[in-house]
Design a protein around this motif. Structure first.
Motif, PDB file in Angstrom:
ATOM      1  N   SER A 128       0.825  -1.205   0.000  1.00  0.00           N
ATOM      2  CA  SER A 128       0.000   0.000   0.000  1.00  0.00           C
ATOM      3  C   SER A 128       0.858   1.252   0.000  1.00  0.00           C
ATOM      4  O   SER A 128       0.541   2.242  -0.662  1.00  0.00           O
ATOM      5  CB  SER A 128      -0.926   0.025   1.218  1.00  0.00           C
ATOM      6  OG  SER A 128      -1.803  -1.063   1.190  1.00  0.00           O
TER       7      SER A 128
ATOM      8  N   GLN B  46      -8.066  -0.187  -0.443  1.00  0.00           N
ATOM      9  CA  GLN B  46      -8.275  -1.425   0.281  1.00  0.00           C
ATOM     10  C   GLN B  46      -9.512  -1.362   1.170  1.00  0.00           C
ATOM     11  O   GLN B  46     -10.260  -2.316   1.271  1.00  0.00           O
ATOM     12  CB  GLN B  46      -7.028  -1.628   1.153  1.00  0.00           C
ATOM     13  CG  GLN B  46      -7.002  -2.839   2.037  1.00  0.00           C
ATOM     14  CD  GLN B  46      -5.606  -3.023   2.643  1.00  0.00           C
ATOM     15  OE1 GLN B  46      -4.783  -2.116   2.648  1.00  0.00           O
ATOM     16  NE2 GLN B  46      -5.352  -4.207   3.145  1.00  0.00           N
TER      17      GLN B  46
ATOM     18  N   ASP C 221      -5.776  -1.202  -4.848  1.00  0.00           N
ATOM     19  CA  ASP C 221      -5.235  -1.772  -3.621  1.00  0.00           C
ATOM     20  C   ASP C 221      -6.294  -2.673  -3.004  1.00  0.00           C
ATOM     21  O   ASP C 221      -7.200  -2.212  -2.337  1.00  0.00           O
ATOM     22  CB  ASP C 221      -4.820  -0.654  -2.663  1.00  0.00           C
ATOM     23  CG  ASP C 221      -3.968  -1.177  -1.512  1.00  0.00           C
ATOM     24  OD1 ASP C 221      -3.886  -2.406  -1.334  1.00  0.00           O
ATOM     25  OD2 ASP C 221      -3.393  -0.346  -0.785  1.00  0.00           O
ATOM     26  N   GLU C 222      -6.195  -3.942  -3.251  1.00  0.00           N
ATOM     27  CA  GLU C 222      -7.151  -4.933  -2.774  1.00  0.00           C
ATOM     28  C   GLU C 222      -8.582  -4.586  -3.145  1.00  0.00           C
ATOM     29  O   GLU C 222      -9.457  -4.539  -2.286  1.00  0.00           O
ATOM     30  CB  GLU C 222      -7.068  -5.048  -1.250  1.00  0.00           C
ATOM     31  CG  GLU C 222      -5.645  -5.052  -0.796  1.00  0.00           C
ATOM     32  CD  GLU C 222      -5.345  -6.171   0.148  1.00  0.00           C
ATOM     33  OE1 GLU C 222      -6.188  -7.070   0.231  1.00  0.00           O
ATOM     34  OE2 GLU C 222      -4.296  -6.127   0.741  1.00  0.00           O
TER      35      GLU C 222
HETATM   36 MG   LIG Z   1      -2.139  -2.639   2.272  1.00  0.00          MG
END
Ligand SMILES: [Mg+2]
Ligand SMILES: Nc1ncnc2c1ncn2[C@@H]1O[C@H](COP(=O)(O)OP(=O)(O)OP(=O)(O)O)[C@@H](O)[C@H]1O
Ligand SMILES: Nc1ncnc2c1ncn2[C@@H]1O[C@H](COP(=O)(O)OP(=O)(O)OP(=O)(O)O)[C@@H](O)[C@H]1O
Ligand code: SF4
Ligand code: SF4
Ligand SMILES: [Mg+2]
Lengths: 343, 352
Positions: free
Chosen positions: A65, A109, A189-190
Motif C-alpha cells: 500500500s 483497500q 489496492d485490494e
Molecule cells: Mg495494504
C-alpha cells in the motif's frame, strides 16, 4: 539500473518506477527526536506497459500500500523516481499533480473509510467529473448512473449514503468513482478483497472488460493469489519493502523461483473440504521493517538458507528472459560472474 | 504461541465439558432498518444454532445480512435505525435480547467476542494499540494497567505482529491493514470467549499470515472449546475451517448443510452459482483474457421492496413461473441438509 524493467524495449512504458523508497521516521520523547526509520518501501523498480496489469503480492506489512501511495504521490517518496508516460510525477504538487491524477486513479483497500460519509453516492461518484469536466448537470447524472450500473449497482443507489451499503457494495462505489474520468491507469489496492466470490467474479470480469475497452493499465495489489493469477500479465512478489521476484504470471505460478513465493503459493486455502492442506509453514519470527535482517531479508524464515544468505544480500537479477529473482540459490544462471557484490 | 491459550484450559473444561446442547440458538431473527425512505429487511426470519466447540460458517452475497446478523447477536446495532423486530438469541438458554445493556456488556467482554469486519472504523484512532487491548483486560479481568500492557504485548505476539513491544505504543494509522486486523483478532481473543464471532477476520491478510491465524483459531477452539461463527466469502477458508455452513441470500437463510455436503451437493442454485464462481489457483493457466470467470448474473434485490416469490428467481436459471409467485420455505432435502428451493432435486440431478 535497468534490471527493474522487462517490458518490451520497443514500447514506452506507461508507468516507470525507479528505486522507489519510502521510509517513515520513528520519533520519540519530548522533542520528537528521530530514533529510527521504518523501511516500508526500500528501493523497488518496475514498469507497467500500456494496457498491462502488473500484480503485486506479498506479506501483510511488506509495503504494498505504501508503494501504491508513493506512486500516486499521496505520500512523498523518500527517494527514487516515478514517471508517467516518460514524465516525472513524484516531484509534482498542487495543480500540476491534479491534472496527472486524472490519468492515474486509485481504488483503496478499505471500502469503509475511503468514502465520504456525508455525501450521497451520486455526489461521490460524480465528484471527480465535477472537478475536471465541464459537463452539464444532466450529462453528469447520466454518467453517474451509467457508472453505477457498470459496477452492478442499481441507479437509485445514487441517492443514498455510503452507510446504507454493505462493505462489498461500498467497494463497487469506489470502483465507479475511479472510472469516472476515464483514467489510463488505476492503482487497485485490494479492490476485491471485501467482495464475495460471485461479486468478485463480476468485478474481475468488469475490470478486464474495461481494460480491453479503454486500454487501461492496472497495478493490482491483492492477497487472493488466484485472482492475481487470473487478472495479471506479470506479477511482482514483495517481501519486507523489496521485490524478491518478478515474472510473467505463468512462470511465476507454475515454477516459483524464490523460496518466499513458493511458501506463499503453498499457503492458499483450497476450496475443497476433503483436501488437507499441504503447506510450507514458515517458521521463525516475522522480521520488522525497522531492523530488516542482514544479508537476505528472508533468511530468518527461509527453509533453504545457507551461510552466504546471512551476510550477503542477493540483488534482484534477471535469471531467464523476463524472470527476475533475488535469491542466492539462483546464482548459477549468472554464469561465470561468480559471487555478486552486495548491493 | 501456546502460552496464553493454555491458561484458559482449566475453566474451559470446568464450564463447558458437560454441555452437549446448543451454545447459541438464533430463532426467527428479524432485524430491520427503519430509514427515511423505507424499511430495510436486512435479516428476515433467520434461525440457526451453534454447538459448543463447533465452527459454523456463514456465507452469502455482499449485503445479504451477515454482518447485521452478527451485530444482532452482539447487541451492537444502532437503534434507531435498526431494530430487532422478532426472534430470540439464546446463549446457553439465556435470551440475550431480554438482557439489560449492563448485563450485555459483561456477556460481550467475557462470553462472546467479535472480530469486526472493518478494522479501521472499529479501532479508536486516538488510543494506542496497547490501551485498546488493555482496556478490555482492565475492565473484564481486573488486571492492573501494567499487567494489561504486558498481556497486550503477549497477545500481539500471539497474532504474529513483529516487535510487539513497540507496536503496543503505536496508533492504528501507523499499522498496515493486515496488522490492524490482527490487532482486532488479539482483542477478541483476549478474554478467551465461549463464542467468537469472526466477521471476515482474514480478508485483509496475506495467505501465509492467514494460514497462521486460522491455525491460531483452531488452536483456541481445541484448547478452550470455543465455538466460532465464521463469516467469510473465501470458500477455501470455509472448506478448511467449518463443520457446518449457513448460506444467506437477501436477508434469508437459503441453505444449511455439513461442509462436505454443501460443497459436493449444493441444493440451492445460489450456492451452486457461488461454488462455480470460485477461482482456483492454477485454473487460469490458459491465455489470459480468453476465459471469463463464471459469475451469477444480475444483482441482489433491494431489501426495501416487498419480495414476492423466491428472492433468487430473477437470477436463477432453474426458475419457473411458480418461483415468481410463491416463496419456497426451508426444507430438509437430505439428512441435516436444508434448502429453500422448489427445484432442489433438479439441481441435485444436474450435479450428478
Ligand atoms: Mg495494504
Ligand atoms: N504513516 C505511517 N507511519 C509509520 N509507519 C507506517 C505508516 N504507514 C505504513 N507504515 C508501516 O510501513 C509498513 C508497510 O505498510 P503497508 O501499509 O504499505 O503494508 P501492506 O503491504 O499494504 O500491508 P497489508 O497487506 O497488511 O495492507 C508497515 O510496517 C507499516 O507499519
Ligand atoms: N445503517 C443502515 N441503514 C440502512 N440499511 C443498512 C444499514 N446498515 C446495513 N444496511 C443494509 O442491511 C443489509 C445487510 O448488510 P450487512 O452489512 O449485514 O451485509 P453483509 O452480508 O455483511 O455484506 P458484506 O459481505 O458486504 O459485508 C444491506 O443491504 C445494507 O444495505
Ligand atoms: S538468498 Fe538464501 S535465505 Fe534468501 S531466499 Fe534465497 S536461499 Fe533463502
Ligand atoms: S425456488 Fe425457484 S427461483 Fe428460487 S432458487 Fe429454487 S429454482 Fe431458483
Ligand atoms: Mg459484512
Amino acid at each position: 539500473m535497468t534490471i527493474g524493467r522487462i517490458a518490451p524495449e520497443t514500447e514506452t512504458p506507461l508507468l516507470e518506477v525507479e528505486n522507489l523508497k519510502k521510509h517513515f521516521p520513528i520519533r520519540k520523547g519530548l522533542f520528537s527526536r528521530v530514533v529510527g526509520q521504518v523501511y516500508a518501501v526500500d528501493g523497488i523498480s518496475f514498469s507497467v506497459a500500456p494496457n498491462e496489469t502488473l500484480g503485486i503480492v506479498g506479506e501483510s506489512g511488506c509495503g504494498k500500500s505504501t508503494a501504491g501511495k508513493a506512486i500516486l504521490n499521496l505520500i512523498k517518496p523518500t527517494d527514487g523516481e516515478v514517471k508517467l508516460e516518460g514524465k516525472r510525477i513524484d516531484n509534482l504538487s498542487g495543480a500540476k499533480m491534479r491534472s496527472v491524477r486524472k490519468q492515474l486513479q486509485v481504488v483503496f483497500q478499505d471500502p469503509y473509510s475511503s468514502l465520504n460519509p456525508r455525501l450521497r453516492v451520486g455526489e461521490i461518484v460524480g465528484e471527480p467529473i465535477l472537478n475536471f469536466d465541464s459537463r452539464n448537470r444532466h450529462a453528469r447524472e447520466e454518467r453517474v448512473i451509467e457508472l453505477l450500473e457498470r459496477v452492478g449497482l442499481p441507479a437509485d443507489a445514487a441517492k443514498k449514503y455510503p452507510y446504507e451499503f454493505s462493505g462489498g457494495q461500498r467497494q463497487r462505489i469506489g470502483i465507479a468513482r475511479a472510472l469516472a474520468l476515464d483514467p489510463k491507469m488505476i492503482v487497485c489496492d485490494e479492490p476485491v478483497s471485501a467482495l464475495d466470490v460471485s461479486v468478485q467474479a463480476q468485478v474481475v470480469n468488469l475490470l478486464m472488460d474495461l481494460q480491453q475497452d479503454l486500454k487501461l493499465s492496472y497495478l493490482f495489489v491483492a492477497h487472493d493469489l488466484a485472482v492475481v493469477e487470473h487478472i495479471s500479465h506479470r506479477v511482482a512478489v514483495m517481501y519486507l519493502g523489496k521485490i524478491v521476484e518478478l515474472s510473467d504470471k505463468h512462470s511465476l505460478f507454475s515454477d516459483p523461483l524464490h523460496p518466499y513465493t513458493e511458501a506463499l503459493l503453498s499457503a492458499v486455502p483450497q476450496p475443497s473440504p476433503r483436501r488437507k492442506p499441504d503447506r510450507i509453514v514458515l517458521k521463525g519470527d516475522v522480521p520488522s521493517p525497522i531492523n530488516p535482517p542482514k544479508g537476505c531479508r528472508f533468511h530468518t524464515r527461509c527453509p533453504y538458507a545457507f551461510d552466504r544468505c546471512y551476510v550477503e544480500e542477493p540483488p534482484l537479477r534477471e535469471v531467464e528472459p523476463g524472470r527476475q529473482v533475488a535469491c542466492h540459490l539462483h546464482d548459477d544462471a549468472e554464469g561465470t560472474k561468480g559471487p555478486s557484490l552486495p548491493s | 504461541m501456546v502460552a496464553t491459550i493454555e491458561s484458559a484450559e482449566e475453566d474451559a473444561v470446568g464450564q463447558q465439558g458437560h454441555d452437549e446442547s446448543a451454545l447459541l440458538e438464533v430463532e426467527g431473527l428479524s432485524t430491520y432498518f427503519f430509514t427515511r425512505d423505507g424499511v430495510v429487511r436486512a435479516v428476515d426470519d433467520v434461525s440457526f444454532s451453534v454447538a459448543a466447540g463447533e465452527t459454523v460458517a456463514v456465507v452469502g452475497e455482499s449485503g445479504c445480512g451477515k454482518s447485521v446478523t452478527s451485530l444482532s447477536i452482539m447487541g451492537l446495532l444502532q437503534t434507531p435505525p435498526a431494530r430487532i423486530v422478532s426472534g430470540h438469541i439464546k446463549l446457553q438458554g439465556r435470551d440475550l435480547l431480554t438482557l439489560p445493556e449492563s448485563e450485555m456488556r459483561k456477556v460481550r467482554g467475557n462470553e462472546i467476542s467479535m472480530i469486526f469486519q472493518e478494522p479501521m472504523t472499529s479501532l479508536n484512532p486516538v488510543l494506542t494499540i496497547g490501551r485498546q487491548i488493555g482496556e478490555t483486560l482492565v475492565l473484564h479481568e481486573g488486571l492492573s494497567e501494567k499487567e494489561a500492557e504486558s498481556r497486550a504485548v503477549e497477545l500481539l505476539r500471539l497474532v504474529n505482529i513483529p516487535e510487539a513491544e513497540r507496536r503496543v505504543r503505536e496508533y492504528p494509522h501507523q499499522l498496515s491493514g493486515g496488522m490492524r486486523q490482527r490487532v482486532m483478532i488479539a482483542m477478541a481473543l483476549a478474554c478467551q470467549p465461549k463464542l467468537l464471532v469472526a466477521d471476515e477476520p482474514t480478508t485483509a491478510l496475506d495467505v501465509t499470515i492467514q494460514a497462521q491465524i486460522l491455525e491460531l483459531m483452531s488452536d483456541l477452539k481445541q484448547k478452550t472449546g470455543s465455538a466460532i461463527i465464521f463469516i467469510t466469502h473465501d470458500l477455501g477458508v470455509v472448506a478448511e475451517m467449518a463443520e457446518r455452513v449457513v448460506v444467506m441470500y437477501a436477508g434469508k437463510k437459503v441453505e444449511e448443510a455439513p461442509v462436505v455436503d454443501l460443497f459436493e451437493r449444493p441444493r440451492h442454485p445460489y450456492t451452486a452459482g457461488l461454488l462455480d464462481s470460485v477461482l482456483k489457483l492454477g485454473s487460469s493457466s490458459g491465455e489470459r483474457g480468453k476465459r471469463r470467470l463464471n459469475e451469477i448474473p444480475g444483482t441482489v434485490p433491494s431489501l426495501k421492496d416487498e419480495i414476492v416469490g423466491c428472492p433468487f428467481a430473477p437470477r436463477c436459471s432453474y426458475a419457473t413461473d411458480y418461483c415468481r409467485t410463491d416463496a419456497p420455505v426451508l426444507e430438509e432435502k437430505a439428512p441435516e441438509h436444508f434448502a429453500a428451493c422448489f427445484h432442489s432435486d433438479q439441481l441435485a440431478e444436474q450435479e450428478n
